[in-house]
Design a protein around this motif. Structure first.
Motif, mmCIF file in Angstrom:
data_model
loop_
_atom_site.group_PDB
_atom_site.id
_atom_site.type_symbol
_atom_site.label_atom_id
_atom_site.label_comp_id
_atom_site.label_asym_id
_atom_site.label_seq_id
_atom_site.Cartn_x
_atom_site.Cartn_y
_atom_site.Cartn_z
ATOM 1 N N GLN A 48 91.387 4.619 81.335
ATOM 2 C CA GLN A 48 90.196 4.137 82.022
ATOM 3 C C GLN A 48 90.568 3.008 82.982
ATOM 4 N N LYS A 49 89.935 2.972 84.136
ATOM 5 C CA LYS A 49 90.212 1.944 85.141
ATOM 6 C C LYS A 49 90.026 0.538 84.589
ATOM 7 N N ALA A 50 89.061 0.352 83.707
ATOM 8 C CA ALA A 50 88.800 -0.967 83.128
ATOM 9 C C ALA A 50 89.701 -1.243 81.924
ATOM 10 N N GLY A 51 90.541 -0.279 81.567
ATOM 11 C CA GLY A 51 91.381 -0.408 80.388
ATOM 12 C C GLY A 51 92.525 -1.384 80.566
ATOM 13 N N ARG A 52 93.110 -1.702 79.436
ATOM 14 C CA ARG A 52 94.229 -2.647 79.425
ATOM 15 C C ARG A 52 95.439 -2.010 78.779
ATOM 16 N N GLY A 53 96.592 -2.566 79.081
ATOM 17 C CA GLY A 53 97.830 -2.088 78.487
ATOM 18 C C GLY A 53 98.308 -0.810 79.128
ATOM 19 N N ASP A 54 99.436 -0.337 78.617
ATOM 20 C CA ASP A 54 100.041 0.879 79.160
ATOM 21 C C ASP A 54 99.137 2.098 79.029
ATOM 22 N N ASP A 55 98.347 2.130 77.956
ATOM 23 C CA ASP A 55 97.464 3.272 77.724
ATOM 24 C C ASP A 55 96.123 3.152 78.438
ATOM 25 N N GLN A 56 95.872 2.001 79.062
ATOM 26 C CA GLN A 56 94.626 1.748 79.780
ATOM 27 C C GLN A 56 93.415 2.043 78.891
ATOM 28 N N VAL A 57 93.441 1.467 77.687
ATOM 29 C CA VAL A 57 92.373 1.704 76.719
ATOM 30 C C VAL A 57 91.281 0.644 76.860
ATOM 31 N N VAL A 58 90.044 1.086 76.690
ATOM 32 C CA VAL A 58 88.886 0.202 76.726
ATOM 33 C C VAL A 58 87.911 0.686 75.655
ATOM 34 N N ILE A 59 87.127 -0.215 75.135
ATOM 35 C CA ILE A 59 86.069 0.183 74.205
ATOM 36 C C ILE A 59 84.743 0.038 74.944
ATOM 37 N N TRP A 60 84.083 1.184 75.139
ATOM 38 C CA TRP A 60 82.779 1.210 75.777
ATOM 39 C C TRP A 60 81.705 1.279 74.706
#
Length: 153
Positions: A48-60
């Motif tokens: 996800q664009k708003a994600g963080r880290g290498d996996d670009q994970v975010v909790i929506w």
């Protein structure tokens, strides 16, 4: 991981449905709005664009994407928040955006609700309440068009 509650995915997907109805009405019955959430409103999504880290994970708190199934062997996902190609084939999207429930804590297990585009256009309404802080100010500026109101409200 971070959580953002100011998205307007549901309106973006409604606008995509509206565009299909205006330009390719013969395809409308092959299009869907897909809602993803859970009881705790804590849905992890990767890439996800708003994600963080290498996996670009975010909790929506929830997420909505548009799906087009033009043939039995071809299904495309249109997600404005993903870092995957736009659109992305369904199998690639699901594999890279969601993890197996076996790899998640139970409080992060997701529920999916699939709504036909035609039904979504007729029944969806938004008051944008989820885009405001408790004091009434906007978390982020809302879209420039007025909130979507269905004919049923």
């Amino acid at each position: 991981m971070s959580k953002f509650a100011s998205k307007c995915d549901e309106e973006n997907v409604w606008k995509l449905c509206e565009q299909v109805k205006k330009t390719r009405i013969d395809e409308l019955n092959k299009c869907y709005a897909v809602f993803v959430s859970n009881e705790g409103r804590t849905v992890p999504l990767w890439r996800q664009k708003a994600g963080r880290g290498d996996d670009q994970v975010v909790i929506w708190d929830y997420h909505v994407f548009f799906m087009h199934n033009p043939s039995p062997n071809r299904c495309l996902v249109f997600d404005l928040d993903t870092t995957l190609p736009f659109p992305t084939y369904f199998h690639k999207y699901v594999t890279e955006t969601f993890r197996s429930d076996l790899a998640l804590r139970p409080e992060h297990h997701r529920f999916f609700r699939v709504i036909s585009a035609e039904t979504y256009l007729m029944e969806f309404s938004s008051d944008r309440r989820h885009m405001r802080r408790p004091d009434g100010s906007w978390i982020k500026p809302p879209p420039s068009y007025p909130p979507i109101q269905s004919n049923n409200n």
